[in-house]
Design a protein around this motif. Sequence first.
Motif, PDB file in Angstrom:
ATOM      1  N   THR A  83       0.839  -1.191   0.000  1.00 42.43           N
ATOM      2  CA  THR A  83       0.000   0.000   0.000  1.00 42.43           C
ATOM      3  C   THR A  83       0.878   1.246   0.000  1.00 42.43           C
ATOM      4  O   THR A  83       1.754   1.395   0.856  1.00 42.43           O
ATOM      5  N   LEU A  84       0.617   2.113  -0.967  1.00 43.42           N
ATOM      6  CA  LEU A  84       1.400   3.338  -1.049  1.00 43.42           C
ATOM      7  C   LEU A  84       0.886   4.365  -0.053  1.00 43.42           C
ATOM      8  O   LEU A  84      -0.304   4.409   0.263  1.00 43.42           O
ATOM      9  N   GLN A  85       1.785   5.208   0.442  1.00 42.69           N
ATOM     10  CA  GLN A  85       1.358   6.317   1.284  1.00 42.69           C
ATOM     11  C   GLN A  85       0.471   7.234   0.443  1.00 42.69           C
ATOM     12  O   GLN A  85       0.808   7.564  -0.710  1.00 42.69           O
ATOM     13  N   ALA A  86      -0.660   7.651   0.981  1.00 43.00           N
ATOM     14  CA  ALA A  86      -1.658   8.390   0.204  1.00 43.00           C
ATOM     15  C   ALA A  86      -1.769   9.835   0.663  1.00 43.00           C
ATOM     16  O   ALA A  86      -1.732  10.125   1.865  1.00 43.00           O
ATOM     17  N   PHE A  87      -1.944  10.714  -0.321  1.00 37.34           N
ATOM     18  CA  PHE A  87      -2.150  12.140  -0.057  1.00 37.34           C
ATOM     19  C   PHE A  87      -3.306  12.643  -0.921  1.00 37.34           C
ATOM     20  O   PHE A  87      -3.531  12.147  -2.028  1.00 37.34           O
ATOM     21  N   ASP A  88      -4.023  13.629  -0.405  1.00 43.06           N
ATOM     22  CA  ASP A  88      -5.070  14.255  -1.211  1.00 43.06           C
ATOM     23  C   ASP A  88      -4.454  15.016  -2.385  1.00 43.06           C
ATOM     24  O   ASP A  88      -5.056  15.101  -3.454  1.00 43.06           O
ATOM     25  N   ALA A  89      -3.300  15.597  -2.181  1.00 42.21           N
ATOM     26  CA  ALA A  89      -2.630  16.347  -3.248  1.00 42.21           C
ATOM     27  C   ALA A  89      -1.132  16.340  -3.004  1.00 42.21           C
ATOM     28  O   ALA A  89      -0.677  16.335  -1.852  1.00 42.21           O
ATOM     29  N   VAL A  90      -0.368  16.356  -4.089  1.00 42.58           N
ATOM     30  CA  VAL A  90       1.084  16.505  -4.038  1.00 42.58           C
ATOM     31  C   VAL A  90       1.440  17.760  -4.826  1.00 42.58           C
ATOM     32  O   VAL A  90       1.090  17.877  -6.016  1.00 42.58           O
ATOM     33  N   VAL A  91       2.083  18.704  -4.175  1.00 44.89           N
ATOM     34  CA  VAL A  91       2.545  19.928  -4.819  1.00 44.89           C
ATOM     35  C   VAL A  91       4.046  19.791  -5.035  1.00 44.89           C
ATOM     36  O   VAL A  91       4.792  19.533  -4.085  1.00 44.89           O
ATOM     37  N   VAL A  92       4.471  19.959  -6.272  1.00 48.14           N
ATOM     38  CA  VAL A  92       5.882  19.800  -6.625  1.00 48.14           C
ATOM     39  C   VAL A  92       6.486  21.185  -6.828  1.00 48.14           C
ATOM     40  O   VAL A  92       6.068  21.932  -7.718  1.00 48.14           O
ATOM     41  N   GLY A  93       7.451  21.534  -5.999  1.00 43.67           N
ATOM     42  CA  GLY A  93       8.093  22.838  -6.085  1.00 43.67           C
ATOM     43  C   GLY A  93       7.794  23.695  -4.876  1.00 43.67           C
ATOM     44  O   GLY A  93       6.637  24.051  -4.631  1.00 43.67           O
ATOM     45  N   GLY A  94       8.826  24.014  -4.097  1.00 47.76           N
ATOM     46  CA  GLY A  94       8.655  24.759  -2.862  1.00 47.76           C
ATOM     47  C   GLY A  94       8.997  26.228  -2.972  1.00 47.76           C
ATOM     48  O   GLY A  94       9.545  26.821  -2.039  1.00 47.76           O
ATOM     49  N   GLY A  95       8.671  26.825  -4.119  1.00 46.18           N
ATOM     50  CA  GLY A  95       8.771  28.274  -4.240  1.00 46.18           C
ATOM     51  C   GLY A  95       7.523  28.929  -3.674  1.00 46.18           C
ATOM     52  O   GLY A  95       6.693  28.286  -3.031  1.00 46.18           O
ATOM     53  N   PHE A  96       7.383  30.233  -3.919  1.00 42.56           N
ATOM     54  CA  PHE A  96       6.233  30.957  -3.372  1.00 42.56           C
ATOM     55  C   PHE A  96       4.920  30.384  -3.893  1.00 42.56           C
ATOM     56  O   PHE A  96       3.966  30.202  -3.136  1.00 42.56           O
ATOM     57  N   TYR A  97       4.866  30.076  -5.184  1.00 42.22           N
ATOM     58  CA  TYR A  97       3.633  29.541  -5.754  1.00 42.22           C
ATOM     59  C   TYR A  97       3.284  28.189  -5.149  1.00 42.22           C
ATOM     60  O   TYR A  97       2.135  27.935  -4.774  1.00 42.22           O
ATOM     61  N   GLY A  98       4.264  27.284  -5.082  1.00 44.47           N
ATOM     62  CA  GLY A  98       4.003  25.964  -4.529  1.00 44.47           C
ATOM     63  C   GLY A  98       3.519  26.042  -3.096  1.00 44.47           C
ATOM     64  O   GLY A  98       2.561  25.368  -2.700  1.00 44.47           O
ATOM     65  N   ALA A  99       4.169  26.894  -2.280  1.00 36.08           N
ATOM     66  CA  ALA A  99       3.774  27.034  -0.877  1.00 36.08           C
ATOM     67  C   ALA A  99       2.367  27.616  -0.763  1.00 36.08           C
ATOM     68  O   ALA A  99       1.542  27.130   0.018  1.00 36.08           O
ATOM     69  N   ALA A 100       2.079  28.656  -1.546  1.00 35.13           N
ATOM     70  CA  ALA A 100       0.759  29.293  -1.476  1.00 35.13           C
ATOM     71  C   ALA A 100      -0.344  28.338  -1.927  1.00 35.13           C
ATOM     72  O   ALA A 100      -1.434  28.309  -1.342  1.00 35.13           O
ATOM     73  N   ILE A 101      -0.077  27.537  -2.948  1.00 33.71           N
ATOM     74  CA  ILE A 101      -1.079  26.590  -3.435  1.00 33.71           C
ATOM     75  C   ILE A 101      -1.307  25.481  -2.416  1.00 33.71           C
ATOM     76  O   ILE A 101      -2.446  25.058  -2.175  1.00 33.71           O
ATOM     77  N   ALA A 102      -0.237  24.995  -1.795  1.00 33.79           N
ATOM     78  CA  ALA A 102      -0.396  23.952  -0.773  1.00 33.79           C
ATOM     79  C   ALA A 102      -1.236  24.456   0.393  1.00 33.79           C
ATOM     80  O   ALA A 102      -2.120  23.746   0.900  1.00 33.79           O
ATOM     81  N   VAL A 103      -0.980  25.696   0.836  1.00 32.75           N
ATOM     82  CA  VAL A 103      -1.773  26.282   1.920  1.00 32.75           C
ATOM     83  C   VAL A 103      -3.226  26.451   1.485  1.00 32.75           C
ATOM     84  O   VAL A 103      -4.165  26.167   2.245  1.00 32.75           O
ATOM     85  N   TYR A 104      -3.436  26.896   0.256  1.00 30.14           N
ATOM     86  CA  TYR A 104      -4.798  27.062  -0.268  1.00 30.14           C
ATOM     87  C   TYR A 104      -5.553  25.734  -0.264  1.00 30.14           C
ATOM     88  O   TYR A 104      -6.722  25.667   0.145  1.00 30.14           O
ATOM     89  N   LEU A 105      -4.906  24.660  -0.728  1.00 29.93           N
ATOM     90  CA  LEU A 105      -5.579  23.358  -0.786  1.00 29.93           C
ATOM     91  C   LEU A 105      -5.979  22.887   0.610  1.00 29.93           C
ATOM     92  O   LEU A 105      -7.071  22.336   0.805  1.00 29.93           O
ATOM     93  N   ALA A 106      -5.099  23.107   1.575  1.00 28.86           N
ATOM     94  CA  ALA A 106      -5.384  22.651   2.938  1.00 28.86           C
ATOM     95  C   ALA A 106      -6.446  23.509   3.609  1.00 28.86           C
ATOM     96  O   ALA A 106      -7.356  22.984   4.270  1.00 28.86           O
ATOM     97  N   ARG A 107      -6.370  24.818   3.423  1.00 27.45           N
ATOM     98  CA  ARG A 107      -7.259  25.712   4.173  1.00 27.45           C
ATOM     99  C   ARG A 107      -8.558  26.038   3.452  1.00 27.45           C
ATOM    100  O   ARG A 107      -9.614  26.109   4.087  1.00 27.45           O
ATOM    101  N   SER A 108      -8.484  26.246   2.157  1.00 24.14           N
ATOM    102  CA  SER A 108      -9.678  26.685   1.429  1.00 24.14           C
ATOM    103  C   SER A 108     -10.444  25.548   0.775  1.00 24.14           C
ATOM    104  O   SER A 108     -11.639  25.672   0.529  1.00 24.14           O
ATOM    105  N   ARG A 109      -9.752  24.446   0.467  1.00 26.88           N
ATOM    106  CA  ARG A 109     -10.433  23.336  -0.180  1.00 26.88           C
ATOM    107  C   ARG A 109     -10.588  22.121   0.726  1.00 26.88           C
ATOM    108  O   ARG A 109     -11.134  21.096   0.320  1.00 26.88           O
ATOM    109  N   GLY A 110     -10.123  22.239   1.961  1.00 24.95           N
ATOM    110  CA  GLY A 110     -10.335  21.193   2.938  1.00 24.95           C
ATOM    111  C   GLY A 110      -9.582  19.900   2.704  1.00 24.95           C
ATOM    112  O   GLY A 110      -9.998  18.836   3.183  1.00 24.95           O
ATOM    113  N   PHE A 111      -8.458  19.957   2.002  1.00 22.91           N
ATOM    114  CA  PHE A 111      -7.659  18.752   1.782  1.00 22.91           C
ATOM    115  C   PHE A 111      -6.941  18.386   3.080  1.00 22.91           C
ATOM    116  O   PHE A 111      -6.175  19.191   3.618  1.00 22.91           O
TER     117      PHE A 111
END
Length: 382
Positions: A2-30
């Motif tokens: 069984t693979l470790q599972a995630f609702d989303a994987v964001v590739v790239g830890g620049g400003f865009y990647g960080a902002a999108i990851a926060v958005y998915l967790a906070r605004s989309r309930g991931f």
Amino acid sequence: MTLQAFDAVVVGGGFYGAAIAVYLARSRGFGRVLLVERGQALLTRASYHNQARVHNGYHYPRSFTTAYRSRVNLPRFVSDWPAAVRTDFTKLYAIARRNSKVTSRQFERFCRDIGARIQAAPATLARHFDPRFIERAYVVEEYAFDACVLRAWAERELRESGVEVRLATQALAVDVAPAGGLTVTLTGGADAYQVHTFGVFNCTYSGLNQLGGSFGTTRTGLKHELTEMALMDVPAPFKDLGVTVMDGPFFSLMPFPARGLHTLSHVRYTPHLQWEDEPGLDPYRRMQDYGQASRADRMVRDVARYMPLVAQARHVDSLFEVKTVLQKNEGDDGRPILFERHAGLPGAYSILGGKIDNIYDVLEKLESEPLLSASGAREHST
């Protein structure tokens, strides 16, 4: 297994990647979001190695759409990240007397059209320009940002949002999982491993087309430039100034808050190399293989013709980085976002922005996307 599972994987830890990851967790309930960054820290590549300019539209008289979006996004950015924005300097735009693609009268009309504040520079500031080469100078409203403050914001927000961050980790490939969803192949050392997800957001900027497996390349053509931002210790009268001269003889001298210096960029000398994007040709490897000899002396020599006092500036360091733009916007200097959903990989996206405030354009696009978390996928299947 069984693979470790995630609702989303964001590739790239620049400003865009960080902002999108926060958005998915906070605004989309991931509930489970993974952010992977190949470097040792967040916001250390293109998010740091740039002019640190928060645009207000003035830069784009040949791309009304980009200029207008900057006007819309600047006040939002200043409001959302006030600690990172430096407003305590005077910003000047000046129009070159010869070989400029925009006259001062055209520039004034353009600023009125986009609703950007502009006024003639007072004599105390206009005296910094050689009138033989500069038609007119203006005081405008434009700011700089501190990438180190944004990095601290990203680290805090990701932690508080419950996003898992894996540094020194590279995404190698994305494929369709046999039982649905996607598998992402990662490596954080010698061994590669896979995780399962229903959403992949590729925010690797210049590395956008370097993911293997079934990910493929963007439909929109990309072009890379290896660029040099010269970090300068400027003479005292310029410490609290930012200057852009346009639009042909194009250069900028901007505060760089993260180092307490100024960046100097020049249309002729900042780009060292340029090439069209190709799968398998890693832009970052090409940068590593380049000698990176500074052209700061040539920048200073030419800029000093327009602003004589710049001859006294001292070159301290240079920031080399790969700059990526859309091929279709080479002629008009426009900086729209790239936002592509991959047809063959449901839930996979490629995202690129040319300016830091473009993040709002990306988030607006994401708002209209039917993003599916792992729990949502299970409900959908039943």
